[in-house]
Design an enzyme around this catalytic site. Structure first.
Site, PDB file in Angstrom:
ATOM      1  N   HIS A  46       0.849  -1.187   0.000  1.00 57.96           N
ATOM      2  CA  HIS A  46       0.000   0.000   0.000  1.00 57.96           C
ATOM      3  C   HIS A  46       0.889   1.242   0.000  1.00 57.96           C
ATOM      4  CE1 HIS A  46      -3.899  -1.907   1.786  1.00 57.96           C
ATOM      5  NE2 HIS A  46      -3.343  -2.689   0.864  1.00 57.96           N
ATOM      6  N   GLU A  48       0.970   3.882   1.833  1.00 55.60           N
ATOM      7  CA  GLU A  48       1.485   4.304   3.139  1.00 55.60           C
ATOM      8  C   GLU A  48       2.670   3.460   3.568  1.00 55.60           C
ATOM      9  OE1 GLU A  48      -3.133   4.459   3.549  1.00 55.60           O
ATOM     10  OE2 GLU A  48      -1.657   3.413   2.313  1.00 55.60           O
ATOM     11  N   CYS A  76      -6.212   2.067   5.886  1.00 54.48           N
ATOM     12  CA  CYS A  76      -6.825   0.810   6.323  1.00 54.48           C
ATOM     13  C   CYS A  76      -6.198   0.377   7.660  1.00 54.48           C
ATOM     14  CB  CYS A  76      -6.603  -0.252   5.252  1.00 54.48           C
ATOM     15  SG  CYS A  76      -4.897  -0.844   5.151  1.00 54.48           S
ATOM     16  N   CYS A  79      -2.339  -0.152   7.421  1.00 56.65           N
ATOM     17  CA  CYS A  79      -1.560   1.073   7.274  1.00 56.65           C
ATOM     18  C   CYS A  79      -1.589   1.917   8.546  1.00 56.65           C
ATOM     19  CB  CYS A  79      -2.047   1.854   6.065  1.00 56.65           C
ATOM     20  SG  CYS A  79      -1.679   0.969   4.519  1.00 56.65           S
TER      21      CYS A  79
END
Length: 145
Positions: A46, A48, A76, A79
């Site tokens: 992801h 992040e 999420c 993260c």
């Protein structure tokens, strides 16, 4: 947030969900990332996580006290966990994510008093622009069948 949006556009160009992130320390961008789970065959890739990894490598430390994580979409659970483990001071996000957002939408992980770290939060920064990018991506996907 404009830097994070530029990263999100890179994800969009590669057919990934357009989420971008940057880590800022002392006014300088120290980490950048955009969603790449498809390209990297990595469910943890992801925006992040990739931005935090780069910033930590540059710092030579997995902890990033004083850092701000800017991300175009509400993080999420994974993260948020990465941000907490990195000990970032602040998370700034653009669009809410009602399906997996864990800053305010589904959970409040970044300010949960049961955890050993908390981060300050600011949401809605360039929110409409961030939301429009995600909406464009999913509208295109739906129209392609």
């Amino acid at each position: 947030m404009r830097e994070a949006l530029a990263e999100a556009r890179r994800a969009l160009a590669e057919g990934e969900v357009p989420v971008g992130a940057v880590v800022v320390e002392a006014g300088l961008v120290t980490g950048r990332g955009y969603n790449r789970p498809i390209a990297l065959s990595d469910p943890t890739a992801h925006a992040e996580v990739l931005a935090l990894r780069e910033a930590a490598l540059k710092a030579g430390n997995y902890r990033l006290p004083g850092a701000t994580l800017y991300v175009t979409v509400e993080p999420c659970p994974m993260c948020c966990g990465a941000a907490l483990l990195a000990r970032v001071d602040r998370v700034v996000y653009g669009a809410p994510d009602p399906k997996s957002g864990s800053v305010a939408s589904l959970y409040r992980l970044l300010d949960d008093p049961r955890l050993n770290h908390r981060a300050r939060v600011e949401g809605g920064v360039l929110g409409e622009e961030c939301r429009a990018l995600i909406a464009q991506f999913f509208e295109t996907k739906r129209s392609q069948g």
